[in-house]
Design a protein around this motif. Structure first.
Motif, PDB file in Angstrom:
ATOM      1  N   LEU A 107       0.841  -1.201   0.000  1.00  0.00           N
ATOM      2  CA  LEU A 107       0.000   0.000   0.000  1.00  0.00           C
ATOM      3  C   LEU A 107       0.873   1.246   0.000  1.00  0.00           C
ATOM      4  N   LYS A 108       1.907   1.224   0.833  1.00  0.00           N
ATOM      5  CA  LYS A 108       2.798   2.381   0.938  1.00  0.00           C
ATOM      6  C   LYS A 108       3.484   2.647  -0.397  1.00  0.00           C
ATOM      7  N   SER A 109       3.953   1.598  -1.047  1.00  0.00           N
ATOM      8  CA  SER A 109       4.641   1.773  -2.339  1.00  0.00           C
ATOM      9  C   SER A 109       3.684   2.287  -3.413  1.00  0.00           C
ATOM     10  N   MET A 110       2.405   1.981  -3.265  1.00  0.00           N
ATOM     11  CA  MET A 110       1.386   2.458  -4.211  1.00  0.00           C
ATOM     12  C   MET A 110       0.934   3.873  -3.876  1.00  0.00           C
ATOM     13  N   GLY A 111       1.321   4.358  -2.690  1.00  0.00           N
ATOM     14  CA  GLY A 111       0.834   5.665  -2.245  1.00  0.00           C
ATOM     15  C   GLY A 111      -0.626   5.608  -1.834  1.00  0.00           C
ATOM     16  N   ALA A 112      -1.081   4.435  -1.449  1.00  0.00           N
ATOM     17  CA  ALA A 112      -2.491   4.217  -1.095  1.00  0.00           C
ATOM     18  C   ALA A 112      -2.667   4.267   0.425  1.00  0.00           C
ATOM     19  N   PRO A 113      -3.833   4.677   0.873  1.00  0.00           N
ATOM     20  CA  PRO A 113      -4.110   4.659   2.306  1.00  0.00           C
ATOM     21  C   PRO A 113      -4.334   3.227   2.794  1.00  0.00           C
ATOM     22  N   THR A 114      -4.270   3.040   4.095  1.00  0.00           N
ATOM     23  CA  THR A 114      -4.601   1.735   4.669  1.00  0.00           C
ATOM     24  C   THR A 114      -6.116   1.584   4.669  1.00  0.00           C
ATOM     25  N   ALA A 115      -6.571   0.361   4.862  1.00  0.00           N
ATOM     26  CA  ALA A 115      -8.014   0.116   4.952  1.00  0.00           C
ATOM     27  C   ALA A 115      -8.610   0.933   6.090  1.00  0.00           C
ATOM     28  N   ASN A 116      -7.906   1.006   7.202  1.00  0.00           N
ATOM     29  CA  ASN A 116      -8.389   1.775   8.342  1.00  0.00           C
ATOM     30  C   ASN A 116      -8.517   3.259   7.995  1.00  0.00           C
ATOM     31  N   GLU A 117      -7.559   3.800   7.275  1.00  0.00           N
ATOM     32  CA  GLU A 117      -7.620   5.209   6.881  1.00  0.00           C
ATOM     33  C   GLU A 117      -8.803   5.469   5.955  1.00  0.00           C
ATOM     34  N   VAL A 118      -9.095   4.528   5.068  1.00  0.00           N
ATOM     35  CA  VAL A 118     -10.252   4.660   4.175  1.00  0.00           C
ATOM     36  C   VAL A 118     -11.535   4.730   5.009  1.00  0.00           C
ATOM     37  N   ILE A 119     -11.650   3.846   6.003  1.00  0.00           N
ATOM     38  CA  ILE A 119     -12.863   3.792   6.827  1.00  0.00           C
ATOM     39  C   ILE A 119     -12.986   5.020   7.723  1.00  0.00           C
ATOM     40  N   VAL A 120     -11.904   5.465   8.321  1.00  0.00           N
ATOM     41  CA  VAL A 120     -11.952   6.662   9.179  1.00  0.00           C
ATOM     42  C   VAL A 120     -12.392   7.878   8.364  1.00  0.00           C
ATOM     43  N   SER A 121     -11.858   8.007   7.162  1.00  0.00           N
ATOM     44  CA  SER A 121     -12.244   9.108   6.290  1.00  0.00           C
ATOM     45  C   SER A 121     -13.726   9.009   5.911  1.00  0.00           C
ATOM     46  N   LEU A 122     -14.176   7.804   5.606  1.00  0.00           N
ATOM     47  CA  LEU A 122     -15.591   7.576   5.292  1.00  0.00           C
ATOM     48  C   LEU A 122     -16.470   7.944   6.474  1.00  0.00           C
ATOM     49  N   GLN A 123     -16.080   7.537   7.661  1.00  0.00           N
ATOM     50  CA  GLN A 123     -16.859   7.856   8.859  1.00  0.00           C
ATOM     51  C   GLN A 123     -17.055   9.360   9.000  1.00  0.00           C
ATOM     52  N   LYS A 124     -16.013  10.111   8.770  1.00  0.00           N
ATOM     53  CA  LYS A 124     -16.091  11.571   8.883  1.00  0.00           C
ATOM     54  C   LYS A 124     -17.045  12.146   7.847  1.00  0.00           C
ATOM     55  N   ARG A 125     -16.925  11.683   6.611  1.00  0.00           N
ATOM     56  CA  ARG A 125     -17.794  12.208   5.546  1.00  0.00           C
ATOM     57  C   ARG A 125     -19.257  11.861   5.789  1.00  0.00           C
ATOM     58  N   LEU A 126     -19.522  10.596   6.144  1.00  0.00           N
ATOM     59  CA  LEU A 126     -20.914  10.202   6.376  1.00  0.00           C
ATOM     60  C   LEU A 126     -21.484  10.883   7.607  1.00  0.00           C
ATOM     61  N   GLY A 127     -20.673  10.998   8.646  1.00  0.00           N
ATOM     62  CA  GLY A 127     -21.137  11.697   9.843  1.00  0.00           C
ATOM     63  C   GLY A 127     -21.526  13.131   9.529  1.00  0.00           C
ATOM     64  N   ALA A 128     -20.691  13.810   8.759  1.00  0.00           N
ATOM     65  CA  ALA A 128     -20.982  15.197   8.375  1.00  0.00           C
ATOM     66  C   ALA A 128     -22.219  15.268   7.478  1.00  0.00           C
ATOM     67  N   ALA A 129     -22.337  14.322   6.550  1.00  0.00           N
ATOM     68  CA  ALA A 129     -23.485  14.317   5.636  1.00  0.00           C
ATOM     69  C   ALA A 129     -24.794  14.103   6.398  1.00  0.00           C
ATOM     70  N   PHE A 130     -24.803  13.141   7.323  1.00  0.00           N
ATOM     71  CA  PHE A 130     -26.015  12.886   8.105  1.00  0.00           C
ATOM     72  C   PHE A 130     -26.324  14.059   9.029  1.00  0.00           C
ATOM     73  N   ALA A 131     -25.306  14.616   9.642  1.00  0.00           N
ATOM     74  CA  ALA A 131     -25.515  15.742  10.567  1.00  0.00           C
ATOM     75  C   ALA A 131     -26.036  16.974   9.829  1.00  0.00           C
ATOM     76  N   GLN A 132     -25.565  17.192   8.613  1.00  0.00           N
ATOM     77  CA  GLN A 132     -25.982  18.367   7.847  1.00  0.00           C
ATOM     78  C   GLN A 132     -27.504  18.438   7.707  1.00  0.00           C
ATOM     79  N   TYR A 133     -28.120  17.291   7.523  1.00  0.00           N
ATOM     80  CA  TYR A 133     -29.569  17.270   7.336  1.00  0.00           C
ATOM     81  C   TYR A 133     -30.305  16.658   8.525  1.00  0.00           C
ATOM     82  N   LYS A 134     -29.628  16.626   9.653  1.00  0.00           N
ATOM     83  CA  LYS A 134     -30.222  16.172  10.919  1.00  0.00           C
ATOM     84  C   LYS A 134     -30.829  14.769  10.816  1.00  0.00           C
TER      85      LYS A 134
END
Length: 169
Positions: free
Chosen positions: A106-133
């Motif tokens: 993953l590092k040689s590809m410049g790709a995030p880890t699976a955990n980093e993908v999920i943490v980023s997703l959590q932030k985006r979905l949390g913000a999206a759901f919160a935006q519209y209550k």
């Protein structure tokens, strides 16, 4: 102690993010006037086609533009719901692939880890759901709907020979 897998993070971490941000919401969004299952399947097919024909980067650019465009609306919409479904499907599938690759690859590809993908997703979905209550319960129910109806459509296009990930419990 065993390290949690991306699937574990997707299920447990998203539930926590949705619950925490959903608790901040003062009121639930109005009941949508569209067919959620049809919308999820359509969104899954659309992002699956983009992923298959143009790759991961193009899919994420599309999702980003989707959020930027439809996130301007004053109320929760069918199109914005489609953005959420596509983001969840694309990120969950990518995390499942990345959890199978060695960290040095993953590092040689410049790709995030699976955990980093999920943490980023959590932030985006949390913000999206919160935006519209969107409440925690409604957010969780929606993600289960995406797993049940969107994931098979997405996987059939992008990974036709792979087994579908298990539904959210």
């Amino acid at each position: 102690m065993a390290r949690p897998t991306a699937r574990c993070w997707a299920v447990q971490g998203l539930a926590l993010a949705v619950a925490l941000l959903g608790q901040m919401a003062l009121a639930a969004a109005a009941t949508p006037d569209w067919d959620k299952v049809a919308n999820v399947k359509s969104a899954a097919r659309q992002i699956g086609e983009i992923q298959r024909s143009r790759g991961v980067e193009a899919a994420y650019k599309f999702i980003s533009a989707c959020y930027k465009t439809h996130g301007l609306a004053s109320k929760y919409s069918k199109a914005f719901e489609g953005c959420i479904a596509q983001d969840y499907l694309q990120s969950r599938a990518l995390a499942l692939v990345y959890e199978r690759l060695p960290a040095d690859r993953l590092k040689s590809m410049g790709a995030p880890t699976a955990n980093e993908v999920i943490v980023s997703l959590q932030k985006r979905l949390g913000a999206a759901f919160a935006q519209y209550k969107i409440t925690a319960g409604d957010g969780e129910a929606f993600l289960k709907l995406v797993d049940r109806h969107g994931m098979p459509a997405f996987m059939a296009l992008v990974f036709p020979n792979a087994e579908n990930p298990k539904d959210r419990q």
